[in-house]
Motif scaffolding. Structure first.
Motif, PDB file in Angstrom:
ATOM      1  N   ARG A 111     -57.558 -20.108   0.596  1.00 32.96           N
ATOM      2  CA  ARG A 111     -58.857 -20.059  -0.076  1.00 32.96           C
ATOM      3  C   ARG A 111     -59.811 -19.103   0.633  1.00 32.96           C
ATOM      4  N   ASN A 112     -59.699 -19.034   1.957  1.00 33.08           N
ATOM      5  CA  ASN A 112     -60.563 -18.157   2.743  1.00 33.08           C
ATOM      6  C   ASN A 112     -60.049 -16.720   2.832  1.00 33.08           C
ATOM      7  N   GLY A 113     -58.905 -16.473   2.205  1.00 31.72           N
ATOM      8  CA  GLY A 113     -58.349 -15.115   2.236  1.00 31.72           C
ATOM      9  C   GLY A 113     -57.708 -14.746   3.555  1.00 31.72           C
ATOM     10  N   SER A 114     -57.309 -15.745   4.344  1.00 35.25           N
ATOM     11  CA  SER A 114     -56.780 -15.473   5.677  1.00 35.25           C
ATOM     12  C   SER A 114     -55.318 -15.056   5.678  1.00 35.25           C
ATOM     13  N   PHE A 115     -54.566 -15.398   4.613  1.00 36.28           N
ATOM     14  CA  PHE A 115     -53.132 -15.126   4.621  1.00 36.28           C
ATOM     15  C   PHE A 115     -52.706 -14.135   3.543  1.00 36.28           C
ATOM     16  N   GLU A 116     -51.685 -13.391   3.880  1.00 32.33           N
ATOM     17  CA  GLU A 116     -51.076 -12.403   2.996  1.00 32.33           C
ATOM     18  C   GLU A 116     -49.933 -13.064   2.219  1.00 32.33           C
ATOM     19  N   PRO A 117     -49.831 -12.878   0.902  1.00 28.58           N
ATOM     20  CA  PRO A 117     -48.678 -13.419   0.164  1.00 28.58           C
ATOM     21  C   PRO A 117     -47.368 -12.837   0.705  1.00 28.58           C
ATOM     22  N   VAL A 118     -46.325 -13.654   0.713  1.00 23.24           N
ATOM     23  CA  VAL A 118     -45.037 -13.184   1.244  1.00 23.24           C
ATOM     24  C   VAL A 118     -43.910 -13.401   0.233  1.00 23.24           C
ATOM     25  N   ASP A 119     -44.245 -13.304  -1.044  1.00 24.67           N
ATOM     26  CA  ASP A 119     -43.222 -13.433  -2.091  1.00 24.67           C
ATOM     27  C   ASP A 119     -42.100 -12.416  -1.893  1.00 24.67           C
ATOM     28  N   ASP A 120     -42.451 -11.212  -1.464  1.00 26.12           N
ATOM     29  CA  ASP A 120     -41.451 -10.169  -1.284  1.00 26.12           C
ATOM     30  C   ASP A 120     -40.476 -10.491  -0.159  1.00 26.12           C
ATOM     31  N   VAL A 121     -40.894 -11.329   0.786  1.00 20.46           N
ATOM     32  CA  VAL A 121     -40.020 -11.731   1.882  1.00 20.46           C
ATOM     33  C   VAL A 121     -38.987 -12.753   1.409  1.00 20.46           C
ATOM     34  N   VAL A 122     -39.442 -13.763   0.658  1.00 23.68           N
ATOM     35  CA  VAL A 122     -38.548 -14.855   0.285  1.00 23.68           C
ATOM     36  C   VAL A 122     -37.744 -14.584  -0.982  1.00 23.68           C
ATOM     37  N   GLU A 123     -38.186 -13.658  -1.804  1.00 24.27           N
ATOM     38  CA  GLU A 123     -37.528 -13.414  -3.093  1.00 24.27           C
ATOM     39  C   GLU A 123     -36.022 -13.151  -2.972  1.00 24.27           C
ATOM     40  N   ASP A 127     -32.948 -18.364  -4.000  1.00 23.71           N
ATOM     41  CA  ASP A 127     -32.018 -19.337  -4.565  1.00 23.71           C
ATOM     42  C   ASP A 127     -31.215 -20.076  -3.499  1.00 23.71           C
ATOM     43  N   LYS A 128     -31.482 -19.801  -2.228  1.00 14.65           N
ATOM     44  CA  LYS A 128     -30.735 -20.428  -1.140  1.00 14.65           C
ATOM     45  C   LYS A 128     -31.556 -21.482  -0.390  1.00 14.65           C
ATOM     46  N   PHE A 129     -32.723 -21.832  -0.939  1.00 17.12           N
ATOM     47  CA  PHE A 129     -33.581 -22.817  -0.283  1.00 17.12           C
ATOM     48  C   PHE A 129     -33.556 -24.163  -1.006  1.00 17.12           C
ATOM     49  N   LEU A 130     -33.873 -25.220  -0.269  1.00 18.38           N
ATOM     50  CA  LEU A 130     -33.983 -26.557  -0.851  1.00 18.38           C
ATOM     51  C   LEU A 130     -35.072 -26.571  -1.932  1.00 18.38           C
ATOM     52  N   PRO A 131     -34.967 -27.487  -2.886  1.00 22.36           N
ATOM     53  CA  PRO A 131     -35.913 -27.495  -4.018  1.00 22.36           C
ATOM     54  C   PRO A 131     -37.389 -27.547  -3.625  1.00 22.36           C
ATOM     55  N   ALA A 132     -37.725 -28.265  -2.534  1.00 21.21           N
ATOM     56  CA  ALA A 132     -39.137 -28.417  -2.163  1.00 21.21           C
ATOM     57  C   ALA A 132     -39.612 -27.372  -1.164  1.00 21.21           C
ATOM     58  N   THR A 351     -29.905 -24.161   1.784  1.00 20.09           N
ATOM     59  CA  THR A 351     -28.762 -24.962   1.339  1.00 20.09           C
ATOM     60  C   THR A 351     -27.451 -24.460   1.921  1.00 20.09           C
ATOM     61  N   ASP A 352     -27.427 -23.234   2.438  1.00 21.41           N
ATOM     62  CA  ASP A 352     -26.188 -22.668   2.984  1.00 21.41           C
ATOM     63  C   ASP A 352     -26.111 -22.786   4.501  1.00 21.41           C
ATOM     64  N   VAL A 353     -27.027 -23.558   5.101  1.00 24.45           N
ATOM     65  CA  VAL A 353     -26.977 -23.839   6.533  1.00 24.45           C
ATOM     66  C   VAL A 353     -26.925 -25.352   6.699  1.00 24.45           C
ATOM     67  N   LYS A 354     -25.856 -25.855   7.317  1.00 23.07           N
ATOM     68  CA  LYS A 354     -25.652 -27.295   7.436  1.00 23.07           C
ATOM     69  C   LYS A 354     -26.546 -27.918   8.497  1.00 23.07           C
ATOM     70  N   ALA A 355     -26.745 -29.232   8.362  1.00 25.65           N
ATOM     71  CA  ALA A 355     -27.506 -29.990   9.350  1.00 25.65           C
ATOM     72  C   ALA A 355     -26.741 -30.005  10.667  1.00 25.65           C
TER      73      ALA A 355
END
Length: 421
Positions: A111-123, A127-132, A351-355
């Protein structure tokens, strides 16, 4: 931007030699000047200090080897007053390039504009991350932190107490807890662990009950709260009835989100509903591993637990945003995620890295990930928690009826939200 990490000064002889090389036309000095500095503020997600140091030293070495144009500096921070320190750093334009964030902390800085979006990093890895994992670090449709670990909580039971109470099947639903409480009391124990201290996070006490009742903290627009509706009343009434019956220990009023020195850890309470793998290890040392039972998240109207992703966010004011994003891309890769999971005991957000296979309870906690809710991100989430915590205390001590307390907290929270739009 200038690094916040203090480094030991080089010996005088080395400085003199560097000056001599520079005066002779050497280019090592200019090459060093071209390096981009990325400073990370990291918090103690790895409890063991030796393991913490070893992991982050390896991260620094491996990242700098792969990115010779970047100087990575890692500054260890403490959880205590982390929001105050980070807010002050951002306000003074001295914040880190990269900082660890969790879902209920992130929105206030977005809200304060302190962070940069990082969609380009995770995109590329989305599809390899947990649903949440990624939704938990998303605000207004944009991703603001890259997931590097995932927590999970679930129910845990003391088998010794259940056996003494003649209970062969651990209670998994609200109805079963109510039915078990008189038997457990007759055996001389309390039934349910609860942390009602104002300093305790509601994500680890009241909110899971609210979600299990089918409720929400905030309405969909985020402009008003919803916890004073029917499900909230059901959850708080459930809590109040157990407390009045002695099924929740009276020490709950000052109980923080800790285990070792609390009634549950001391073997005086039959079960807890937001336990972590670290808690399981702690109580196993006291009760004996054979007496620790790991269950699934409790079921009310719904079966829900709490678990959140921890992610790395990029300071929008950083002079080296591209280099900072390179570091995020590095940290979400399987090698770094797996190493952090093994060192910390937290789970992988991928999801591709086991516990980790070093903990016999890990598979049971991993199974609870499917029920995990990462909280409800809102720029005022922390302030709303503090308002509601006071009212829950008032209910448990008999000063207010559940509905009145919820309505009073909702009125204060809605006023707060209206002023911060």
């Amino acid at each position: 931007m200038k690094s916040t990490v203090r480094r030991i000064a080089a010996p005088i002889t080395a400085l003199v030699l560097a000056a001599a090389l520079s005066s002779c036309g050497g280019d090592s000095g200019s090459a060093q000047e071209e390096k981009k500095t990325v400073t990370l503020w990291m918090y103690p997600v790895i409890g063991d200090q030796a393991a913490n140091d070893a992991y982050w030293q390896k991260v620094e070495k491996d990242f700098e080897t792969a990115n010779s144009d970047v100087d990575l500096k890692i500054e260890a921070q403490t959880w205590d007053k982390r929001d105050e320190k980070l807010a002050a750093a951002f306000a003074g334009k001295k914040g880190p390039d990269v900082v660890l964030q969790i879902p209920d902390q992130l929105p206030q800085y977005v809200r304060n504009g302190s962070f940069e979006p990082v969609d380009d990093v995770v995109e590329p890895e989305k599809d390899k991350f947990l649903p949440a994992a990624i939704p938990g670090l998303t605000v207004d449709g944009k991703v603001y932190a890259a997931p590097i670990y995932h927590t999970v909580t679930t129910a845990m039971y003391n088998k010794t107490i259940l056996d003494k109470a003649g209970i062969t099947k651990p209670p998994e639903t609200w109805a079963e807890i109510k039915a078990a409480a008189p038997k457990i009391k007759a055996a001389g124990f309390s039934t349910l662990d609860y942390s009602a201290s104002p300093e305790a996070s509601l994500n680890l006490n009241f909110y899971p009950l609210l979600w299990q009742a089918g409720g929400k903290v905030f309405n969909d627009d985020g402009k008003t709260v919803a916890f004073n509706q029917g499900p909230g009343l059901e959850a708080l009434t459930f809590l109040k009835e157990l407390y009045d019956q002695g099924a929740i220990p009276k020490s709950a009023l000052s109980n923080g989100n800790l285990v070792a020195d609390q009634p549950f850890g001391k073997g005086q309470v039959a079960m807890a509903f937001t336990s972590t793998p670290a808690y399981a290890k702690t109580v196993a040392a006291t009760w004996g591993a054979a007496n620790v039972i790991i269950g699934k998240p409790l079921t009310g109207q719904k079966q829900v637990g709490f678990g959140l992703p921890g992610g790395l966010a990029v300071n929008a004011a950083s002079e080296n945003v591209d280099a900072a994003k390179k570091f995020l891309s590095f940290m979400i890769q399987p090698a770094q995620v797996e190493g952090l999971s093994k060192a910390s005991g937290f789970f992988s957000p991928r999801t591709d890295v086991k516990a980790p296979d070093t903990d016999p309870n890990a598979p049971k906690f991993a199974d609870a990930l499917q029920y995990a809710v990462p909280g409800e991100p809102n720029a005022s989430a922390r302030q709303v928690m503090s308002l509601l915590s006071v009212q829950i205390q008032a209910v448990l001590t008999g000063k207010k009826a559940p509905q009145q307390a919820l309505d009073d907290a909702a009125k204060q929270a809605d006023d707060l939200l209206s002023r911060q739009r």
